[in-house]
Motif scaffolding. Structure first.
Motif, PDB file in Angstrom:
ATOM      1  N   LYS A 164     100.097  36.307  46.015  1.00  0.00           N
ATOM      2  CA  LYS A 164      98.869  35.798  45.400  1.00  0.00           C
ATOM      3  C   LYS A 164      98.490  36.641  44.194  1.00  0.00           C
ATOM      4  N   GLU A 165      98.595  37.956  44.343  1.00  0.00           N
ATOM      5  CA  GLU A 165      98.191  38.869  43.277  1.00  0.00           C
ATOM      6  C   GLU A 165      99.073  38.748  42.040  1.00  0.00           C
ATOM      7  N   LYS A 166     100.392  38.683  42.248  1.00  0.00           N
ATOM      8  CA  LYS A 166     101.315  38.726  41.121  1.00  0.00           C
ATOM      9  C   LYS A 166     101.670  37.353  40.562  1.00  0.00           C
ATOM     10  N   TYR A 167     101.678  36.322  41.422  1.00  0.00           N
ATOM     11  CA  TYR A 167     102.134  35.004  40.969  1.00  0.00           C
ATOM     12  C   TYR A 167     101.112  33.889  41.226  1.00  0.00           C
ATOM     13  N   ASP A 168      99.972  34.252  41.807  1.00  0.00           N
ATOM     14  CA  ASP A 168      98.930  33.283  42.143  1.00  0.00           C
ATOM     15  C   ASP A 168      99.481  32.150  43.015  1.00  0.00           C
ATOM     16  N   LEU A 169     100.346  32.525  43.956  1.00  0.00           N
ATOM     17  CA  LEU A 169     100.924  31.557  44.892  1.00  0.00           C
ATOM     18  C   LEU A 169     100.421  31.838  46.302  1.00  0.00           C
ATOM     19  N   ASP A 170     100.063  30.771  46.999  1.00  0.00           N
ATOM     20  CA  ASP A 170      99.636  30.881  48.394  1.00  0.00           C
ATOM     21  C   ASP A 170     100.821  30.586  49.296  1.00  0.00           C
ATOM     22  N   GLN A 179     102.053  37.878  51.561  1.00  0.00           N
ATOM     23  CA  GLN A 179     101.116  36.867  51.056  1.00  0.00           C
ATOM     24  C   GLN A 179     100.177  37.448  50.001  1.00  0.00           C
ATOM     25  N   SER A 180      99.695  38.647  50.250  1.00  0.00           N
ATOM     26  CA  SER A 180      98.768  39.289  49.321  1.00  0.00           C
ATOM     27  C   SER A 180      99.423  39.548  47.965  1.00  0.00           C
TER      28      SER A 180
END
Length: 300
Positions: free
Chosen positions: A283-289, A279-280
């Motif tokens: 979020k960091e690489k693709y801004d996906l939750d 998840q981290s």
């Protein structure tokens, strides 16, 4: 009488039971009581006793979509699968089934009666109650597509709730925001079809699952819901995490939206840490939750 003696009047009761015996992950610490109510009256009395004793409880199906804590749970787990698992098929194709029915067994029974609509569910190793709770699905279908209504225990009242009042969505339902509601049974609307075609489709999908999913290892099915823009497995692959392992928990080499208990010794902590890492990075690489499909119970 002590609590176990009270409960045992109405149910089969296991004490200090390892949840690793009751989840497909084969993970989980012990619970004070694991309870199989014998019928609806028994279930209601069990709930009353637990409330009188101020004992926390969870209602669980076959543990196929569950990550249970490694810690001891000073409470009870109520399971409806052993006794509350009857089903009835009406002439118009309506199936009335109790919450403890096996999804796979019910799909096969529907096929044997030449009923179409449940083919999507032939690989979901849970119970009807759990399937409705999560609005489980596959092959672009889910329970909301065939559901008519649900029998629910709410504050000691038994009511039939219509599908349209239960806010079904992708792996969502109203039950997730009402943990005090107990799913007892459901009406499913199937249609008449060709038995041979239905069984053939089920067989082909079974072969596809066996070829593409790590069903030979303890797991809990797909870990993440699919984001709108990309399938979860593809996202995990693009993060370079296929095969990545923390402790005994590993992203499956066969299907990267599965986390497996690779050596049979994985802890809930291992799985949680691997989920959190994915998840981290998403979020960091693709801004996906990334939202989990797997339900977490008493995991800090």
């Amino acid at each position: 009488m002590n609590i176990k003696e009270k409960l045992s009047i109405y149910a089969d009761v296991l004490e200090n039971e390892p949840m690793s015996k009751h989840t497909t992950y084969r993970i989980g610490g012990c619970v004070r009581f694991y309870i199989y109510p014998k019928n609806l009256i028994s279930l209601m009395r069990v709930l009353h006793i637990l409330k009188e004793e101020k004992m926390a409880y969870e209602i669980m199906g076959r543990g196929s979509n569950v990550l249970w804590s490694d810690n001891f749970f000073e409470g009870a787990v109520i399971n409806l699968d052993r006794y509350m698992n009857e089903s009835y098929i009406e002439p118009d194709g309506t199936i009335v089934c109790q919450a403890g029915c096996s999804i796979i067994n019910l799909a096969v029974e529907a096929a044997n009666h030449s009923l179409t609509g449940l083919e999507f569910a032939t690989g979901i190793p849970g119970s009807i109650g759990g399937g409705i709770y999560m609005n489980a699905g596959a092959y672009k279908s889910d329970f909301s597509n065939i559901l008519d209504s649900v029998m629910v225990l709410v504050d000691d009242q038994i009511v039939w709730m219509k599908k349209d009042d239960l806010m079904f969505g992708y792996r969502k339902s109203s039950f997730q925001s009402h943990p005090n509601w107990v799913i007892l049974a459901a009406r499913l609307k199937c249609k008449k079809g060709n038995k041979e075609e239905i069984l053939s489709l089920m067989d082909s999908r079974r072969e596809r699952r066996l070829a593409s999913q790590p069903l030979d290892k303890p797991c809990a099915g797909s870990v993440f819901r699919n984001p709108e823009s990309i399938p979860a497995w593809k996202l995990v692959d693009e993060l370079g995490l296929r095969g990545y392992q923390i402790g005994g928990a590993q992203v499956s080499l066969k299907h990267s939206n599965f986390i497996i208990n690779a050596n049979g010794q994985a802890s809930a902590k291992d799985v949680r840490e691997l989920i959190a890492l994915i998840q981290s990075l998403a979020k960091e690489k693709y801004d996906l939750d990334l939202i989990t499909e797997v339900e977490h119970f008493h995991c800090e």
